[in-house]
Design a protein around this motif. Structure first.
Motif, mmCIF file in Angstrom:
data_model
loop_
_atom_site.group_PDB
_atom_site.id
_atom_site.type_symbol
_atom_site.label_atom_id
_atom_site.label_comp_id
_atom_site.label_asym_id
_atom_site.label_seq_id
_atom_site.Cartn_x
_atom_site.Cartn_y
_atom_site.Cartn_z
ATOM 1 N N THR A 131 -43.489 32.495 34.800
ATOM 2 C CA THR A 131 -42.973 31.714 35.946
ATOM 3 C C THR A 131 -41.973 32.515 36.786
ATOM 4 O O THR A 131 -41.808 32.227 37.966
ATOM 5 N N LYS A 132 -41.334 33.516 36.202
ATOM 6 C CA LYS A 132 -40.383 34.335 36.988
ATOM 7 C C LYS A 132 -41.077 34.985 38.188
ATOM 8 O O LYS A 132 -40.458 35.242 39.212
ATOM 9 N N MET A 133 -42.378 35.265 38.031
ATOM 10 C CA MET A 133 -43.127 35.950 39.091
ATOM 11 C C MET A 133 -43.373 35.059 40.305
ATOM 12 O O MET A 133 -43.745 35.556 41.377
ATOM 13 N N VAL A 134 -43.169 33.757 40.159
ATOM 14 C CA VAL A 134 -43.400 32.824 41.265
ATOM 15 C C VAL A 134 -42.579 33.245 42.482
ATOM 16 O O VAL A 134 -43.057 33.204 43.614
ATOM 17 N N HIS A 135 -41.344 33.696 42.210
ATOM 18 C CA HIS A 135 -40.436 34.026 43.314
ATOM 19 C C HIS A 135 -40.861 35.275 44.091
ATOM 20 O O HIS A 135 -40.376 35.509 45.183
ATOM 21 N N ASP A 136 -41.765 36.052 43.527
ATOM 22 C CA ASP A 136 -42.295 37.197 44.277
ATOM 23 C C ASP A 136 -43.322 36.750 45.320
ATOM 24 O O ASP A 136 -43.690 37.517 46.203
ATOM 25 N N PHE A 137 -43.823 35.533 45.167
ATOM 26 C CA PHE A 137 -44.915 35.073 46.046
ATOM 27 C C PHE A 137 -44.538 33.880 46.911
ATOM 28 O O PHE A 137 -45.068 33.709 47.996
#
Ligand code: TXA
Ligand code: MG
Length: 312
Positions: free
Chosen positions: A62-68
């Motif tokens: 879920t941390k990767m959500v902020h990259d998108f």
């Protein structure tokens, strides 16, 4: 627990800008590096997919959500916590730098974390992947590795994870100020989404004459060559494959029986469509299953949505 196979050769294909099919808990996806425009172009070419139909970006954390995505609503955070990894796709405001080919120029991006352990491990090793269903546009989504090879050839790189667990594509939802829009029904149903978020869920996929919010809803992805009918069975003929809840008294070779279990039907529906075409049936006749709606309302909605797209 079974140990996972070595995914290195497949990971290398992705890193070199290629495409690889991999299993998720819903259907097989056609993976490509979400940040590589050339790889994404290959996805559209391989599938023969219209470029106005955006892709889902698959993540492993879920941390990767902020990259998108930006401006992530509280309701989306609750759903991520509750259902990810799992078969629900969230449409969120996209970050500026996301490729237009991923979102078809929309201001939003669709994200999901799949729960299939092979998918998760693969994405951990590759980084974020776009992954539409790994079928030719217009064919049923693949639920087995052999379906992918039927569409793309025997040599096509596929991570074989057996038969997918759910068999229908993920639920797709978007967020409005005061409600959630259900763009594509799937295993996670409106009731569950409402009880986790406290927001009302409204369907967008029902009124398909208008411009749907989810571009994919206007395409009939799921149509086999055979005609599909959804009505009571009164007589049998040899050119039809029947999909029925219980077996008829007189044994028929062209009757598939799923014992009224909508989970089972979801798992095998697309395989039945492919089977009908391969075996030269002119028609797939699905016996109505309204009486099982209350048992599995979400599977019911998802099945009816997919079947409706094939009728005619
Ligand atoms: O279960 C699934 O979701 C599978 C597996 C592989 O994860 N993937 C899948 O992808 O079904 P695809 O490309 O066949 O369907 C994606 C759907 C399409 O209906 C598309 O229009 C919609 O998601 N979609 C993607 N991005 C969108 C966006 N920004 N806004 C609205 N709808 C979007
Ligand atoms: Mg698809």
């Amino acid at each position: 627990m079974k140990s996972l196979p070595d995914l290195t050769p497949f990971v290398n294909i992705i890193k070199e800008g290629g495409v690889v099919a991999f299993p998720t808990e819903t259907v097989y996806g056609l993976g490509a590096d979400a940040r590589n425009p050339v790889a994404i172009q290959k996805v559209f070419e391989t599938k023969g997919r219209p470029v106005d139909n955006p892709l889902i970006v698959h993540l492993s954390d879920t941390k990767m959500v902020h990259d998108f995505a930006t401006d992530i609503p509280e309701a989306a955070k609750l759903l991520m916590k509750h259902f990810w990894p799992g078969p629900i796709t969230l449409v969120l405001n996209k970050k500026e730098e996301i490729l237009d080919s991923v979102t078809a120029g929309l201001p939003t991006v669709a994200l999901r974390i799949p729960s299939n352990p092979l998918a998760l491990e693969f994405i951990k090793q590759t980084g974020p992947l776009v992954a539409p269903s790994a079928n030719h546009s217009g064919k049923p989504s693949p639920t087995q590795a052999k379906h992918v090879k039927e569409d793309f050839g025997d040599e096509f790189p596929v991570i074989d994870g057996g038969i997918t667990n759910i068999g229908l594509e993920s639920t797709v939802i978007g967020f409005e100020d005061d409600h959630i829009t259900l763009m594509r029904p799937g295993k996670i149903g409106a009731d569950e989404i409402e009880s986790v978020t406290g927001l009302k869920v409204r369907s967008d996929h029902m009124n398909e004459q208008e411009t749907p919010k989810s571009p994919g809803q206007k395409y009939s992805h799921y149509k086999p060559k055979a005609d599909v009918v959804y009505k009571g069975v009164s007589a049998f003929n040899d050119h039809t494959l029947y999909v029925m809840q219980t077996a008829p008294e007189v044994k028929q070779n062209n009757v598939i029986c799923y014992e009224g279990d909508l989970k089972q039907l979801s798992k095998e529906l697309y395989d039945r469509f492919r089977q009908a075409d391969q075996q030269g049936y002119h028609r797939v006749h699905i016996e109505p299953f309204e009486e099982h709606k209350a048992e599995y309302p979400a599977y019911y909605e998802a099945l009816i949505n997919r079947i409706r797209k094939t009728l005619g």
